[in-house]
Design a protein around this motif. Structure first.
Motif, mmCIF file in Angstrom:
data_model
loop_
_atom_site.group_PDB
_atom_site.id
_atom_site.type_symbol
_atom_site.label_atom_id
_atom_site.label_comp_id
_atom_site.label_asym_id
_atom_site.label_seq_id
_atom_site.Cartn_x
_atom_site.Cartn_y
_atom_site.Cartn_z
ATOM 1 N N ASP A 185 -4.312 -9.304 -9.689
ATOM 2 C CA ASP A 185 -5.237 -8.531 -8.848
ATOM 3 C C ASP A 185 -4.730 -7.122 -8.558
ATOM 4 N N ARG A 215 0.826 -1.222 0.000
ATOM 5 C CA ARG A 215 0.000 0.000 0.000
ATOM 6 C C ARG A 215 0.852 1.260 0.000
ATOM 7 N N SER A 229 -4.541 -12.418 -2.593
ATOM 8 C CA SER A 229 -4.448 -11.458 -3.695
ATOM 9 C C SER A 229 -3.262 -11.805 -4.583
ATOM 10 N N ASP A 253 -5.460 -9.169 0.565
ATOM 11 C CA ASP A 253 -5.273 -10.200 1.575
ATOM 12 C C ASP A 253 -4.235 -11.190 1.069
ATOM 13 N N TYR A 286 -5.556 0.685 -2.777
ATOM 14 C CA TYR A 286 -6.267 -0.129 -3.761
ATOM 15 C C TYR A 286 -7.754 -0.061 -3.486
ATOM 16 N N ARG A 287 -8.535 -0.159 -4.548
ATOM 17 C CA ARG A 287 -10.000 -0.126 -4.395
ATOM 18 C C ARG A 287 -10.515 -1.418 -3.786
ATOM 19 N N LYS A 288 -9.864 -2.518 -4.121
ATOM 20 C CA LYS A 288 -10.292 -3.780 -3.547
ATOM 21 C C LYS A 288 -9.357 -4.154 -2.399
ATOM 22 N N PRO A 289 -9.871 -4.890 -1.446
ATOM 23 C CA PRO A 289 -9.029 -5.253 -0.302
ATOM 24 C C PRO A 289 -7.865 -6.154 -0.721
#
Length: 123
Positions: free
Chosen positions: A32, A13, A27, A24, A19-22
């Motif tokens: 992704d 990050r 990913s 984990d 990022y718009r999507k989480p």
């Protein structure tokens, strides 16, 4: 810095923005998170710096750490080949198409943990 999954996600990050999507452990770094080419190299370098490790040493290469076969790579290149001329020339020369093994964040974390343990023992 402790080599937790949360710390690896924090590095991603900080280095590449929110990022718009989480993010984990599942990913995929390239598919992704769209981290490829030089950005992929930057991610590995950021992890090396944050955890004070080196993925490529005299004892073990980066290819060995990530269990890459001869024609496997972690990231696609960023070069532009709109008509596939480079692929065609490689095909003529008998060079197989590179295989990109998309890492998950969890796989990257696992390699970091193994590398930290190995290099801590050597010190």
């Amino acid at each position: 810095m402790e080599s937790t999954l949360d710390e690896v996600i924090k590095i991603i990050r900080e280095k590449f923005g929110p990022y718009r999507k989480p993010i984990d452990g599942n990913s995929l770094i390239e598919d992704d998170l769209h981290i490829c080419g030089d950005d992929g190299t930057d991610l590995l370098e950021a992890c090396e710096q944050a955890f004070t490790i080196s993925f490529n040493t005299e004892v073990k290469s980066l290819r060995e750490r990530f269990s890459l076969a001869e024609n496997e790579y972690l990231f696609t290149g960023e070069g532009l080949d709109p008509f596939g001329i480079g692929l065609f020339i490689n095909w003529l020369r008998g060079i197989p198409r590179p295989i990109i093994r998309d890492l998950t964040v969890d796989e990257l974390h696992r390699v970091i943990i193994e590398t930290v343990r190995e290099q801590t023992k050597q010190d």
